[in-house]
Structures are given as structure tokens and as C-alpha cells.
Enzyme design. Structure first.
Site, short mmCIF file in Angstrom:
data_model
loop_
_atom_site.label_atom_id
_atom_site.label_comp_id
_atom_site.label_asym_id
_atom_site.label_seq_id
_atom_site.Cartn_x
_atom_site.Cartn_y
_atom_site.Cartn_z
N LYS B 78 0.91 -1.28 0.03
CA LYS B 78 -0.07 -0.11 0.10
C LYS B 78 0.86 1.16 0.05
O LYS B 78 1.95 1.36 0.64
CB LYS B 78 -1.08 -0.01 1.17
N SER B 153 -9.68 1.51 2.75
CA SER B 153 -8.92 2.38 1.88
C SER B 153 -7.67 1.71 1.25
O SER B 153 -7.18 2.01 0.12
CB SER B 153 -8.08 3.41 2.69
N SER B 177 -9.77 -0.62 6.98
CA SER B 177 -9.27 -0.35 5.83
C SER B 177 -8.68 -1.53 5.03
O SER B 177 -8.25 -1.49 4.00
CB SER B 177 -8.22 0.80 5.67
#
Lengths: 95, 486
Positions: B78, B153, B177
Site C-alpha cells: 500500500k 482504503s 481499511s
């Protein structure tokens, strides 16, 4: 309205955030709706309840005060938008 | 089976037996990225050359007999976890050209283990969002239905795993997330206990809630990744000095001695999709049939978790994001030669609308006259939520619930309505507030063919029991075997 346009502007100023005139009303409306929802917490009786700031109980984490490897100046400055002679350059602060 | 479709543990076996090389595996993943990335857009940066170098290095290590479970395995990271020399943007214009001068501790650990980093995955800007639509860089699409969001997210990480564009990934979870995008993309994702994984080098959003965690194609892979990244780190003073068990050792223990708790409040939760409710109910039945005992538990304060979260997370974010001022790193607005104006314009141009909204909300909640009404009140209710879990875990080992109230929604459906979007995190937020671990494991499909996840939450530092429950459930079902038809 839960939060006025003036309050939005005041808070944005505190956060050093410029907001366009056209966005102020939108923020006031959206944040007002969120704050009204947050107000449902007032229904919870929290008299005498201690606040939690971390879910895992932590005590101070101490360490020996010893010199260790650190970033060299060049790496620390590598991402600076403006730099000169090993320093970060900012707009003039004192006139 | 194509090489990019392999699980981590199968690829590991083939690498060990020298039936494949990491170069072949990494090339297959990079080719897969080339072919499906135009549709999915999971990556902000693909580091093809660096990945091939790491693969070559891994092959050399393997030929010397020096290998771990992750040596030569291509992974996605990420884009808010710092990678030395590899652009890390947080999906924000303000960090669009930021190149970290150091590695996050989890990246050091992955590199030490010989893993191959193929690229940096898209996300909601600064991890603020539930759909990855708040990315300031690009829109990621759900590999199961390109009209839908991948969740957020960590939407890029989840989509990359689901689409075979990596074998596993790291995400971060502040309010769901990792778990929610894992659920929406039909992969496995774990949020570890707060303090289990070092946050050093993770760009901070809400420091008392953030945790880095693994995302993978199945539970075993997730456990292998977790074992590598977990552990105390002196560079993160909130990481906890506890031994890390080998999570894979626990998987094959059955469920006969496990008691699972079903929160009675979740039955009555508003807005839960009937297909999600049915899939979770079915999953509870499967777990009961495997020998676990089911008990009803009560979490009376969890209904307040969204309200508590949207005071605490924006307050912490407002403070953490003060560092983006256009001086030391990040973009700078150069239209003015006045310092304060430079700050104000840099932040206005650099941050997207959701980030600005949360900075304003958090700054308001902490501002003079409002602190007691908002931050203190929310922190007190947080204590009650934590106590609910402590009490519930007196009678059970793990708690089952949905991950998200609905399957993945369509792109644009909720973007104009922040509060409704926030409410979609209702089942995941409480684990962050209480600091407990939780996993999402595939447990069904909607009639539209969209994946549905089951959440299994556990006691502090008891990830092994979660993995054990998830593994037994997974082995008794076929949901994780189905792949999106891209």
C-alpha cells in the site's frame, strides 16, 4: 446550522488551510450533518468513565540516550521543494 | 494454472523444488499487471526493473539454500508504507513526488525475508475513505465488477491480490481499511492487534488506531505474511515486546475447543443487506458444524462506534497532517512569497476534499470550547466499547460478524454523501477503537456474483485463534477458490 460558515473559516485558518468561498457552504453542510450524528453520543451516560487514548495499556518507553545512525544531510534534504547550501528555503519571515 | 494464480505457499514449494524461479514468477506477475492493470488500476507505481533485480537476488539465495517462506514471492505494498528509493505518495498530490530516504520496519523485514516488491498500491488519500475513490491519483475498480469500488482504503492492495497482480500484499487498517476491501474483493485480510506490527515508516493517519496488516489469497498465506511482519520494534514505542508465535502452527488445530460469540446487536443492525446477513448466518452454521460452541454475546455500545471514530480519527489526523507544509518534503505552492500564505495554499492544493473535510472536523473537535463535548466524550465512550469486548471475551474466544453491511457498491454511488459512506464501516471500526485483531475471510457471493466476507475478531494478541478459526472455515468451504473473470 450545527456549524456556521464563520466557524468553518475560523477552524480552517487554525489548520492553515485555505478554502475557497464556494466550498465553505458545502463543508458547513456536510460537517454539520456529521456533527449532528456525533451528538448521538450525548445519549450515553459517561459519568465517572475514564477516557481511553490507547487501547493497549502502555507505559513510557525509555531507551538509553546513545548516538545511532541517522539520515545524512543530503538524504534529509533530497525531498525539499527548495533547498540551498544544506538548508531548507522558506519564504521570507521577517521583513 | 498460470504462475500468477499461485498461492504463496504453493509458489514457495515450487521455488524450493527449483521447478520455477523467482524470475519466472515475477515476470508472470508483471505480465499479468500489463494485461489487466488498464482495467483495474490497482497500482500507483509498478517497480518492474527493481522487482526483477530482487527476483534475481532471491534466486541466488534459493540456489544457496537460503530461503524463507517469502523468498522470491512478488508482493504489493500500500502506497503509504515507506519504501527507500521507491516513490510513496499516500495517493495524495501533496506527496506525489515523495521518495522516502528509508524503509518502514515491515519493508526491512520483507526484504530480509527475500520478498520481491512489485509495486505500490492505490488507496484513499492518506487512507481516508472506504472505496478508494478518494485517491488523488487514480480510480481503482473491483476485479469482480469493474463498475464497482474495490472497497477502501487499501483498495489497490485488495484488487491487486484478487486480480493476480501480486501473490500477497500489505495494507493498513484504521477503521476497516484492510478488512472491508478484502471482503469486497474476495480475499483474506487481517488487522492485527494494535502494537503487534511496527508502525515505523507507516505514514500516520490516526496514530492510536492505525495498524499495518497482511492481505492474501487464503488464510495460510495471510498467516505466513503476518509471521514475517509482526514483532516488537524499538523504533515504534507503541509496539509491544511480546513473542510472535508461528501462526501457521495453529491452523490445523480443529475448532472443538473454540467458543464463538455472536453479538446480538448485529442482528438488528440497520441497513444490512439480506444476502450479507444470510451468508454470515450460513458461515456461523458451518463453524458450529465444525465443532465450535456458539454463544450469544452483547456489545451494547458498538452502535456508537462510528460517532466515536469520527471524532477521534479526524482529531488525530488533523494533528498528524500538520507536517505537510511544503517545507521539508512534498509539493509546495510557489505563487506567494508570504510564509503563511504558502502553507495555506500548499495544503489547499495538495489535499483532496475528504482530507480537507477531516482536517476541519478534527481541528473543530479539538478547538477551544469543544474539546470536552467531542474529544473527551468520544474517548469515554471508547472506554465503554473496550469494556464491552473485554466482557464478551470472558465467555468466548472469537466473535463473528459481517465485515461490511453490503457487497461492493457502484462507483460514485456514495461519494456525495460522506456520512452514509462513514456508516458503511459500522462493523469494522470497533476493533480499531478496542485495539483488537480481526480478519475478513470470504464467506459467500451475492446474487450479482459479488464477494461477501465474514469478520472474525479476537482477543488482544490472540491472532492465532483467529487464523485457526478462519482456516478451518476456509477448508470447509470453496469461496476462496473462485476467481474474478477479468
Amino acid at each position: 446550522m450545527k456549524i456556521t460558515k464563520e466557524e468553518v473559516l475560523h477552524v480552517a485558518n487554525l489548520a492553515h488551510l485555505h478554502i475557497d468561498e464556494s466550498s465553505i457552504e458545502m463543508f458547513a453542510g456536510q460537517i454539520g450533518t456529521i456533527l449532528e450524528y456525533i451528538d448521538t453520543l450525548n445519549r450515553v451516560d459517561t459519568k465517572g468513565v475514564p477516557p481511553t487514548t490507547h487501547a493497549i495499556s502502555l507505559t513510557n518507553a525509555f531507551r538509553e540516550d546513545r548516538e545511532k545512525e541517522h539520515l545524512d544531510r543530503e538524504s534529509a534534504l533530497a525531498n525539499a521543494p527548495e533547498q540551498e547550501d544544506g538548508n531548507f528555503i522558506v519564504p521570507k519571515v521577517i521583513g | 494454472m498460470e504462475l500468477y494464480e499461485l498461492s504463496i505457499q504453493t509458489a514457495h514449494k515450487l521455488l524450493k523444488q527449483k521447478k520455477i524461479s523467482s524470475l519466472e514468477l515475477t515476470r508472470a506477475v508483471l505480465e499479468r499487471i500489463q494485461s489487466v492493470e488498464p482495467k483495474v488500476q490497482a497500482y500507483i507505481t509498478v517497480a518492474a526493473d527493481a522487482a526483477m533485480e530482487q527476483a534475481e537476488f532471491a534466486d541466488q539465495a534459493i540456489s544457496r539454500g537460503n530461503m524463507t517462506g517469502l523468498t522470491g514471492i512478488p508482493l504489493a505494498i500500500k502506497d503509504l508504507i515507506c519504501t527507500r528509493g521507491l516513490r510513496t505518495t499516500c495517493a495524495s498530490k501533496i506527496l506525489e513526488n515523495f521518495i522516502p530516504p528509508y524503509d518502514a520496519t515491515v519493508i526491512e523485514k520483507l526484504k530480509e525475508a527475500g520478498a520481491v516488491i512489485v509495486g505500490k498500491a492505490n488507496m484513499d488519500e492518506f487512507a481516508m475513505g472506504s472505496s478508494t475513490e478518494n485517491s488523488g491519483i487514480q480510480l481503482t475498480r473491483n476485479p469482480w465488477d469493474l463498475k464497482r469500488i474495490p472497497g477502501g482504503s487499501s483498495g489497490g492492495s485488495a484488487a491487486a491480490v484478487a486480480a493476480g497482480m501480486c501473490l500477497g500484499a500489505l495494507g493498513s487498517d484504521t477503521g476497516g481499511s484492510i478488512r472491508q476491501p478484502a471482503s469486497h474483493c474476495g480475499v483474506v485480510g487481517m488487522k492485527p492487534t494494535y502494537g503487534r506490527v511496527s508502525r515505523y515508516g507507516l505514514v500516520a493517519f490516526a496514530s492510536s488506531l492505525d495498524q499495518i496488516g497482511p492481505m492474501a489469497k487464503d488464510v495460510t498465506d495471510c498467516a505466513v505474511l503476518m509471521k514475517t511482519i509482526a514483532g516488537y520494534d524499538e523504533k515504534d514505542s507503541t509496539s509491544v515486546p511480546l513473542e510472535v508465535p508461528d501462526y501457521t502452527d495453529f491452523l490445523k488445530n480443529g475448532l472443538k475447543k473454540i467458543t464463538v460469540g455472536i453479538p446480538k446487536e448485529y442482528h438488528a443492525a440497520e441497513g444490512i443487506d439480506p444476502e450479507v446477513a444470510a451468508a454470515v448466518k450460513n458461515a456461523v452454521g458451518v463453524i458450529e458444524n465444525l465443532g465450535a460452541e456458539c454463544v450469544e454475546v452483547s456489545l451494547p455500545h458498538t452502535k456508537h462506534c462510528v460517532a466515536v471514530y469520527y471524532v477521534i480519527a479526524p482529531s488525530e489526523a488533523g494533528s498528524n497532517l500538520a507536517r505537510y507544509d511544503g517545507v521539508r518534503y512534498g509539493s509546495r505552492n510557489k505563487d506567494t512569497r508570504n510564509l503563511i500564505e504558502m502553507y495555506r495554499n500548499t495544503r489547499a492544493r495538495g489535499f483532496g476534499m475528504e482530507v480537507q473535510r477531516r482536517i476541519i472536523l478534527g481541528t473543530y473537535a479539538l478547538s477551544a470550547g469543544y474539546y470536552d463535548a467531542y474529544y473527551k466524550k468520544a474517548s469515554q465512550v471508547r472506554t465503554l466499547i473496550l469494556e464491552d469486548f473485554k466482557k464478551a471475551f470472558e465467555t468466548c474466544d472469537v466473535i463473528l460478524s459481517p465485515v461490511a453491511p453490503t457487497p461492493a457498491f457502484t462507483i460514485g454511488e456514495m461519494i456525495e454523501d460522506p456520512l452514509t459512506m462513514y456508516l458503511s464501516d459500522i462493523f469494522t471500526i470497533s476493533a480499531n477503537l478496542a485495539g483488537i485483531p480481526g480478519i475478513s475471510v470470504p464467506c459467500g457471493f451475492s446474487s450479482d456474483g459479488l464477494p461477501i466476507g465474514l469478520q472474525i475478531m479476537g482477543k488482544h494478541f490472540n491472532e492465532e485463534t483467529i487464523f485457526q478459526t478462519a482456516y478451518n472455515f476456509e477448508q470447509a468451504t470453496d469461496f476462496h477458490k473462485k476467481k474474478p473473470g477479468l
